[in-house]
Design a protein around this motif. Structure first.
Motif, PDB file in Angstrom:
ATOM      1  N   ALA A 118       0.919  -1.202  -0.318  1.00 22.06           N
ATOM      2  CA  ALA A 118      -0.117  -0.364  -0.196  1.00 22.06           C
ATOM      3  C   ALA A 118       0.682   1.374  -0.169  1.00 22.06           C
ATOM      4  N   GLN A 119       2.239   1.173   0.883  1.00 17.54           N
ATOM      5  CA  GLN A 119       2.814   2.177   0.075  1.00 17.54           C
ATOM      6  C   GLN A 119       3.949   2.292  -0.714  1.00 17.54           C
ATOM      7  N   GLU A 120       4.303   1.455  -0.996  1.00 10.50           N
ATOM      8  CA  GLU A 120       5.224   1.296  -2.436  1.00 10.50           C
ATOM      9  C   GLU A 120       4.485   1.093  -3.811  1.00 10.50           C
ATOM     10  N   PRO A 121       4.243   1.960  -4.328  1.00  9.65           N
ATOM     11  CA  PRO A 121       3.669   1.201  -5.598  1.00  9.65           C
ATOM     12  C   PRO A 121       4.151   0.565  -6.428  1.00  9.65           C
ATOM     13  N   GLU A 122       5.301   0.795  -6.816  1.00  5.85           N
ATOM     14  CA  GLU A 122       6.220  -0.946  -7.714  1.00  5.85           C
ATOM     15  C   GLU A 122       5.442  -2.519  -6.897  1.00  5.85           C
ATOM     16  N   LEU A 123       6.097  -1.937  -5.583  1.00  5.70           N
ATOM     17  CA  LEU A 123       5.533  -3.449  -4.563  1.00  5.70           C
ATOM     18  C   LEU A 123       3.931  -3.455  -5.052  1.00  5.70           C
ATOM     19  N   GLY A 124       3.681  -2.901  -4.897  1.00  2.00           N
ATOM     20  CA  GLY A 124       1.823  -3.041  -4.964  1.00  2.00           C
ATOM     21  C   GLY A 124       1.441  -3.525  -6.400  1.00  2.00           C
ATOM     22  N   ARG A 125       2.517  -3.542  -7.440  1.00  2.57           N
ATOM     23  CA  ARG A 125       2.446  -3.232  -8.694  1.00  2.57           C
ATOM     24  C   ARG A 125       2.778  -5.113  -8.731  1.00  2.57           C
ATOM     25  N   LEU A 126       3.221  -5.479  -8.013  1.00  4.79           N
ATOM     26  CA  LEU A 126       3.941  -7.225  -8.288  1.00  4.79           C
ATOM     27  C   LEU A 126       3.061  -7.901  -6.790  1.00  4.79           C
ATOM     28  N   LEU A 127       2.610  -7.250  -6.413  1.00  6.96           N
ATOM     29  CA  LEU A 127       1.632  -8.434  -5.211  1.00  6.96           C
ATOM     30  C   LEU A 127       0.781  -8.522  -6.234  1.00  6.96           C
ATOM     31  N   GLN A 128       0.210  -7.389  -6.515  1.00  8.19           N
ATOM     32  CA  GLN A 128      -1.082  -7.801  -8.058  1.00  8.19           C
ATOM     33  C   GLN A 128      -0.987  -8.617  -8.722  1.00  8.19           C
TER      34      GLN A 128
END
Length: 223
Positions: A118-128
């Protein structure tokens, strides 16, 4: 003279060094969260150069993913729950995920992963991507069997995955009662019928036999 210069690039004993870096990173991520932890601070605590962490893991996200891999891997948890009777698939999948997330040690990094996303957009995309391909995609492939994955099959798998995510979010991130403290068996029993309806449709109701007495057909209705 830069004392850390000797540790730049590949060095002997790298498997032990890699494990040492992961041990430090895991402790720091769990204690400080994802955002405040830097590769430089992990390198300093592990006694290596930050370039060595980049060599092993590529980036902070790569290091974070490697740390999570030491504890629990949701796609692998799901894969282990898929084989078996299709009728009890919702129970198996839900129980497997809850068991992983409820575990006092293994569940903490999973919660940390979602909060960090939720804090890191790139990590969020990775999780997605992980959820979309490894979770929803695997469920859709399992439902389709040897046939093609149609839009309907993928839609059912997607809604099923969304409901599972909602349960995990409610229980472990928001801590909403009574779901947060409800015994696992009770939670599975209450949620399984709805999850089964998403995957396979609502249960078919038996039709009354022709000529059956009207009273029997109306049994259970008030009045």
């Amino acid at each position: 003279m830069n004392k850390s210069g000797a540790s730049r690039g590949r060095r002997r004993g790298s498997p032990d060094t890699r494990r040492e870096i992961l041990a430090v990173a895991r402790r720091r991520f769990l204690s400080d969260g994802y955002g405040p932890v830097t590769m430089r601070s992990i390198a300093a605590e592990a006694g290596v150069d930050a370039a060595l962490i980049s060599y092993f893991f590529g980036s902070k996200k790569g290091l974070f993913g490697a740390v999570l891999g030491l504890v629990a891997n949701p796609p692998e948890v799901l894969a282990g729950a898929l084989p078996g009777d299709p009728a009890t698939l919702p129970e198996r999948v839900l129980r497997a995920l809850l068991t992983a997330w409820d575990d006092p040690e293994g569940g903490r990094p999973l919660v940390l992963m979602v909060r960090a996303a939720a804090q890191e957009p790139e990590l969020g995309r990775l999780l997605q991507e992980i959820v979309q391909d490894e979770l929803v995609g695997r469920i859709a492939d399992h439902l389709a069997g040897t046939g093609a994955v149609t839009a309907d099959v993928r839609g059912r798998a997607g809604v099923f995955g969304a409901q599972l995510a909602g349960v995990i979010f409610t229980r472990h991130l928001l801590g909403v009662e009574p779901v947060a403290s409800m015994p696992r068996d009770e939670l599975v029993a209450r949620l399984a019928p709805g999850l089964r309806a998403v995957l396979y449709g609502p249960p078919r109701r038996s039709r009354p036999r022709p000529g059956a007495p009207a009273g029997r057909r109306a049994r259970g209705r008030p009045g």
